[in-house]
Design a protein around this motif. Structure first.
Motif, PDB file in Angstrom:
ATOM      1  N   ALA A 402     -28.158  18.910 -22.495  1.00 31.82           N
ATOM      2  CA  ALA A 402     -29.285  19.235 -22.059  1.00 31.82           C
ATOM      3  C   ALA A 402     -28.234  20.070 -20.925  1.00 31.82           C
ATOM      4  CB  ALA A 402     -30.461  19.046 -21.555  1.00 31.82           C
ATOM      5  N   GLY A 403     -28.720  21.424 -19.664  1.00 32.81           N
ATOM      6  CA  GLY A 403     -28.203  21.344 -17.965  1.00 32.81           C
ATOM      7  C   GLY A 403     -28.943  20.970 -17.561  1.00 32.81           C
ATOM      8  N   VAL A 404     -28.502  19.955 -16.259  1.00 33.65           N
ATOM      9  CA  VAL A 404     -29.531  19.596 -15.330  1.00 33.65           C
ATOM     10  C   VAL A 404     -29.119  19.964 -14.045  1.00 33.65           C
ATOM     11  CG1 VAL A 404     -28.455  16.948 -15.336  1.00 33.65           C
ATOM     12  CG2 VAL A 404     -30.453  17.079 -14.192  1.00 33.65           C
ATOM     13  N   MET A 405     -30.061  20.558 -13.373  1.00 36.26           N
ATOM     14  CA  MET A 405     -29.417  21.192 -12.205  1.00 36.26           C
ATOM     15  C   MET A 405     -30.227  20.910 -11.157  1.00 36.26           C
ATOM     16  SD  MET A 405     -29.121  24.371 -13.696  1.00 36.26           S
ATOM     17  CE  MET A 405     -29.286  23.948 -14.852  1.00 36.26           C
ATOM     18  N   GLY A 406     -30.515  21.344  -9.799  1.00 36.06           N
ATOM     19  CA  GLY A 406     -31.674  20.474  -8.975  1.00 36.06           C
ATOM     20  C   GLY A 406     -31.269  20.512  -7.532  1.00 36.06           C
ATOM     21  N   GLU A 420     -28.467   8.573 -20.424  1.00 37.37           N
ATOM     22  CA  GLU A 420     -27.537   7.837 -21.403  1.00 37.37           C
ATOM     23  C   GLU A 420     -28.364   6.961 -22.121  1.00 37.37           C
ATOM     24  OE1 GLU A 420     -24.392   7.990 -19.366  1.00 37.37           O
ATOM     25  OE2 GLU A 420     -23.228   6.102 -20.187  1.00 37.37           O
ATOM     26  N   GLN A 421     -28.822   5.699 -21.695  1.00 33.52           N
ATOM     27  CA  GLN A 421     -29.942   5.142 -22.250  1.00 33.52           C
ATOM     28  C   GLN A 421     -30.806   5.503 -23.026  1.00 33.52           C
ATOM     29  OE1 GLN A 421     -28.640   1.971 -21.014  1.00 33.52           O
ATOM     30  NE2 GLN A 421     -27.876   2.071 -19.672  1.00 33.52           N
ATOM     31  N   ALA A 422     -30.959   6.703 -23.756  1.00 32.20           N
ATOM     32  CA  ALA A 422     -31.821   7.008 -24.167  1.00 32.20           C
ATOM     33  C   ALA A 422     -31.003   7.600 -25.504  1.00 32.20           C
ATOM     34  CB  ALA A 422     -32.947   8.117 -23.506  1.00 32.20           C
ATOM     35  N   GLY A 423     -29.921   7.687 -25.365  1.00 37.81           N
ATOM     36  CA  GLY A 423     -28.877   8.629 -26.181  1.00 37.81           C
ATOM     37  C   GLY A 423     -28.592  10.240 -26.374  1.00 37.81           C
ATOM     38  N   GLU A 424     -29.913  10.615 -24.993  1.00 40.84           N
ATOM     39  CA  GLU A 424     -29.429  11.887 -25.011  1.00 40.84           C
ATOM     40  C   GLU A 424     -29.178  11.939 -23.363  1.00 40.84           C
ATOM     41  OE1 GLU A 424     -34.317  12.675 -26.179  1.00 40.84           O
ATOM     42  OE2 GLU A 424     -33.903  12.438 -24.073  1.00 40.84           O
ATOM     43  N   LYS A 425     -27.892  13.684 -24.012  1.00 37.58           N
ATOM     44  CA  LYS A 425     -27.140  13.565 -22.657  1.00 37.58           C
ATOM     45  C   LYS A 425     -27.780  14.708 -22.353  1.00 37.58           C
ATOM     46  CE  LYS A 425     -23.045  12.407 -25.478  1.00 37.58           C
ATOM     47  NZ  LYS A 425     -23.558  11.787 -26.746  1.00 37.58           N
ATOM     48  N   LEU A 426     -26.982  14.631 -20.352  1.00 40.46           N
ATOM     49  CA  LEU A 426     -27.261  16.257 -20.252  1.00 40.46           C
ATOM     50  C   LEU A 426     -26.367  16.226 -19.002  1.00 40.46           C
ATOM     51  CD1 LEU A 426     -30.409  13.342 -19.670  1.00 40.46           C
ATOM     52  CD2 LEU A 426     -30.650  16.177 -18.877  1.00 40.46           C
ATOM     53  N   TRP A 427     -25.656  17.164 -18.594  1.00 41.89           N
ATOM     54  CA  TRP A 427     -24.135  17.752 -18.025  1.00 41.89           C
ATOM     55  C   TRP A 427     -25.295  18.376 -16.921  1.00 41.89           C
ATOM     56  CZ3 TRP A 427     -19.629  16.135 -17.938  1.00 41.89           C
ATOM     57  CH2 TRP A 427     -19.101  15.988 -17.003  1.00 41.89           C
ATOM     58  N   GLN A 428     -25.139  17.634 -14.944  1.00 43.76           N
ATOM     59  CA  GLN A 428     -24.862  18.977 -14.399  1.00 43.76           C
ATOM     60  C   GLN A 428     -24.274  19.988 -14.387  1.00 43.76           C
ATOM     61  OE1 GLN A 428     -24.709  16.333 -10.609  1.00 43.76           O
ATOM     62  NE2 GLN A 428     -26.327  18.091  -9.519  1.00 43.76           N
ATOM     63  N   LEU A 429     -24.984  21.244 -13.998  1.00 40.48           N
ATOM     64  CA  LEU A 429     -25.064  22.577 -13.808  1.00 40.48           C
ATOM     65  C   LEU A 429     -25.120  22.688 -12.088  1.00 40.48           C
ATOM     66  CD1 LEU A 429     -26.171  23.838 -17.144  1.00 40.48           C
ATOM     67  CD2 LEU A 429     -23.706  23.242 -16.552  1.00 40.48           C
ATOM     68  N   PRO A 430     -24.215  23.741 -12.162  1.00 39.91           N
ATOM     69  CA  PRO A 430     -24.213  23.975 -10.014  1.00 39.91           C
ATOM     70  C   PRO A 430     -25.090  24.906  -9.749  1.00 39.91           C
ATOM     71  CG  PRO A 430     -22.424  25.149 -10.961  1.00 39.91           C
ATOM     72  CD  PRO A 430     -22.830  24.210 -11.846  1.00 39.91           C
ATOM     73  N   SER A 457     -27.372  30.106 -16.625  1.00 42.16           N
ATOM     74  CA  SER A 457     -28.462  29.044 -16.777  1.00 42.16           C
ATOM     75  C   SER A 457     -28.385  28.543 -15.284  1.00 42.16           C
ATOM     76  CB  SER A 457     -27.667  27.986 -17.060  1.00 42.16           C
ATOM     77  OG  SER A 457     -27.271  28.689 -18.627  1.00 42.16           O
ATOM     78  N   SER A 458     -27.222  28.970 -14.252  1.00 38.32           N
ATOM     79  CA  SER A 458     -27.427  28.949 -12.968  1.00 38.32           C
ATOM     80  C   SER A 458     -28.508  29.291 -12.700  1.00 38.32           C
ATOM     81  CB  SER A 458     -26.302  28.618 -12.068  1.00 38.32           C
ATOM     82  OG  SER A 458     -25.606  27.640 -12.413  1.00 38.32           O
ATOM     83  N   ALA A 459     -28.486  31.039 -13.043  1.00 38.76           N
ATOM     84  CA  ALA A 459     -29.349  31.788 -12.237  1.00 38.76           C
ATOM     85  C   ALA A 459     -30.484  31.893 -12.852  1.00 38.76           C
ATOM     86  CB  ALA A 459     -28.965  33.307 -13.660  1.00 38.76           C
ATOM     87  N   GLY A 460     -31.048  31.279 -14.076  1.00 36.16           N
ATOM     88  CA  GLY A 460     -32.206  30.524 -14.263  1.00 36.16           C
ATOM     89  C   GLY A 460     -32.413  29.717 -12.899  1.00 36.16           C
ATOM     90  N   GLY A 461     -32.223  28.780 -12.891  1.00 34.06           N
ATOM     91  CA  GLY A 461     -32.556  27.907 -11.542  1.00 34.06           C
ATOM     92  C   GLY A 461     -32.748  27.861 -10.400  1.00 34.06           C
ATOM     93  N   MET A 462     -31.619  28.727 -10.631  1.00 29.70           N
ATOM     94  CA  MET A 462     -31.574  29.356  -8.424  1.00 29.70           C
ATOM     95  C   MET A 462     -32.903  30.212  -8.535  1.00 29.70           C
ATOM     96  SD  MET A 462     -28.831  29.350  -6.783  1.00 29.70           S
ATOM     97  CE  MET A 462     -29.327  29.814  -5.974  1.00 29.70           C
ATOM     98  N   PHE A 463     -33.208  30.764  -9.599  1.00 31.44           N
ATOM     99  CA  PHE A 463     -34.891  31.250  -9.715  1.00 31.44           C
ATOM    100  C   PHE A 463     -35.723  30.491  -9.480  1.00 31.44           C
ATOM    101  CE2 PHE A 463     -39.299  33.397 -10.995  1.00 31.44           C
ATOM    102  CZ  PHE A 463     -38.579  34.549 -10.847  1.00 31.44           C
TER     103      PHE A 463
END
Ligand code: BES
Ligand code: ZN
Ligand code: ZN
Length: 513
Positions: A402-406, A420-430, A457-463
């Motif tokens: 998943a992408g994660v930003m904030g 990471e502990q849960a077995g699910e990957k999240l990658w930070q986007l700017p 995806s970042s555009a969605g986050g910016m919105f």
């Protein structure tokens, strides 16, 4: 599936099957495995040593051995744990899931397994037990309630009604009586975590003619131990949620904004608000999706499913000193004579005006009003939204992450570590300031789809960021990729994955492997 715990020797278990975790290499059998190996005339160790071995103990590899009376149990299911140096929580969870899938094929009702010493050494007894239960319950999942029982059993080789699993009891056998309590604690947590992941999977897998906004409302209302308030269209209008209302107006099904709340008995350490995208079907609206992209859009409520299942799990797990709120804006995105038109301009709840140039960028429109409402209602210390928001996130990260930003690196890193502990990957986007240009409209304060193929995806986050208070710790999880699996792994079969449930629970509870 039920879990039982007993003291004793696994080799003595007299049920239908026992599961034995195996490390590769000949020297690696622990006492439990040695006893079983001896009873089977060194079959296991010979097998591991052989040049062209049928079983090499690779992570998640299974081999079913009939015991022909050499042991009280009728079958031994060998499951590979992979190399001991690489033995992490995810390998162990996967190995148990693979073993349970093998047991399903055997159609057994009762199995036993132990906690291999290598596993306990790597992660401790309680975590090993939690992960065992997680793996077992996740591995048992199949979506088959919409098949007639005979068809389901033909496809899955299962005999239970609805084609469901026949596995009823998993007994954990441990030689040390003083460990039983820790095992029990771990099993209880792992079972609840995985059952709620499966519940979210179920909601995502079931079709949009069943899973409507009213269905999600009904599911939310029925959770004991949680406060639940549901805003209907009239309240949504009265509160000025123009963006949410615009998306909903094309559908025959009325929209709802669901608000769930878990309050601990004592003074909470913090308040967390979770917001989940609940588009029960995304046709794109008048900016209609092509057939191939529309086919799976029953899954566009995966964020809502994750929030709902997380809150339900918290209500059952209890023991959480955090006030947790769940907000779920839910509606359909449909084309009709009443639907929004590209170019429509609406006013969101926070007063900002939005030019809707693309009705398919609807997620941000329902989330922006839900974010405003969540902050107004509970003033949370941490605000996390989770949404199947952009196809661009699938392009960037595939189904893997998943992408994660904030706005808060502490919150983002906390969620990544939990994942990471849960077995699910999240990658930070700017969320670079430069991306604000994507939000510029000639006629309104903001435009909902201005990125035109760049950093979508970042555009969605910016919105969304435009609707979050400047100082608020906020994270946005774009789960468009991992919410739906197109290939099987033992713990995550094809279809809805329940992605986010485990990450959010691990984040809230702080469990470590
Ligand atoms: N629900 C989709 C995003 C999506 C795509 C989820 C693929 C899962 C798999 C979302 O509402 C959408 O359509 N987004 C548009 C945004 C664009 C118009 C700015 C997209 O990604 O094309
Ligand atoms: Zn869309
Ligand atoms: Zn959507």
């Amino acid at each position: 599936m039920r879990f039982e715990v007993t003291t004793g020797q696994l080799a003595q278990f007299s049920g239908e099957a026992l599961v034995l975790g195996i490390l590769p290499g000949s020297q690696s059998l622990d006492d439990t495995a040695k006893a079983i190996d001896e009873a089977l005339g060194q079959y296991v160790s010979n097998c591991l040593n052989a040049e062209n071995a049928v079983f090499k103990a690779k992570p998640g590899e299974t081999l079913i051995l009939p015991t022909y009376g050499k042991l009280p149990a009728a079958h031994v299911v060998l499951v590979g744990l992979g190399k001991v140096e690489e033995l992490k929580s995810s390998q162990w969870r996967r190995a148990v899931a693979a073993a349970v899938r093998a047991c399903k094929k055997l159609k057994v009702k009762a199995v036993a397994m132990g906690l291999s010493e290598a596993v306990v050494g790597a992660m401790g007894i309680e975590a090993a037990s939690r992960l065992l239960a997680e793996g077992a319950v996740l591995g048992q999942y199949d979506f088959n309630i919409r098949k007639t029982p005979s068809k389901a059993s033909e496809d899955n080789g299962e005999s239970a009604p609805n084609g469901g699993s026949t596995l009823e009891v998993l007994t954990v056998v441990d030689a040390q009586a003083d460990r039983l309590e820790a095992i029990q604690r771990g099993l209880r947590v792992g079972q609840l975590v995985a059952e709620h992941t499966n519940l979210a999977r179920h909601w995502v897998n079931d079709s949009a003619n069943y899973v409507t906004p009213a269905f999600l409302k009904q599911q939310a209302e029925g959770i004991p131990g949680l406060q639940c308030e549901v805003l209907d269209l009239e309240r949504i209008k009265a509160l000025g949620m123009g963006a949410f209302q615009l998306v909903a107006q094309g559908s025959e099904h009325p929209p709802f904004l669901i608000h769930l709340c878990y309050k601990p008995s004592g003074v909470p350490a913090k308040k967390v608000a979770l917001v989940g995208k609940g588009i029960t079907f995304d046709s794109g609206g008048l900016s209609l999706k092509p057939a191939a992209s529309m086919e799976l859009m029953k899954m566009d409520m995966a964020g809502a499913a994750a929030v709902l299942a997380t809150l339900k799990a918290v209500s059952e797990l209890k023991d959480l000193n955090i006030e947790v709120h769940g907000f779920i804006p839910t509606c359909e995105n449909m084309p009709s004579g009443a639907s929004s038109k590209p170019g429509d301009i609406v006013t969101a709840m926070n007063g900002k005006t939005i030019e809707v140039n693309n009705t398919d960028a609807e997620g941000r429109l329902i989330l922006c009003d839900a974010l405003t409402y969540a902050q107004q209602q509970v003033d949370p210390d941490e605000l996390v939204d989770i949404a199947t928001l952009t196809g661009a996130c699938v392009t960037a990260l595939g189904k893997v992450a998943a992408g994660v930003m904030g706005t808060s690196d502490t919150l983002i890193q906390g969620i990544q570590a939990a994942g990471e502990q849960a077995g699910e990957k999240l990658w930070q986007l700017p969320l670079y300031d430069e991306y604000r240009a994507f939000l510029k409209s000639d006629v309104a304060d903001l435009i909902n789809s201005g990125a035109k193929g760049q950093a979508g995806s970042s555009a969605g986050g910016m919105f969304l960021k435009e609707f979050v208070d400047k100082k608020r710790a906020w994270a946005h999880l774009d789960i468009a990729g991992p919410a739906w699996a197109t290939s099987d792994t033992p713990e995550v079969p094809k279809g809805g994955t329940g992605f986010g449930v485990r990450t959010l629970l691990y984040y809230l509870y702080g469990w470590q492997a």
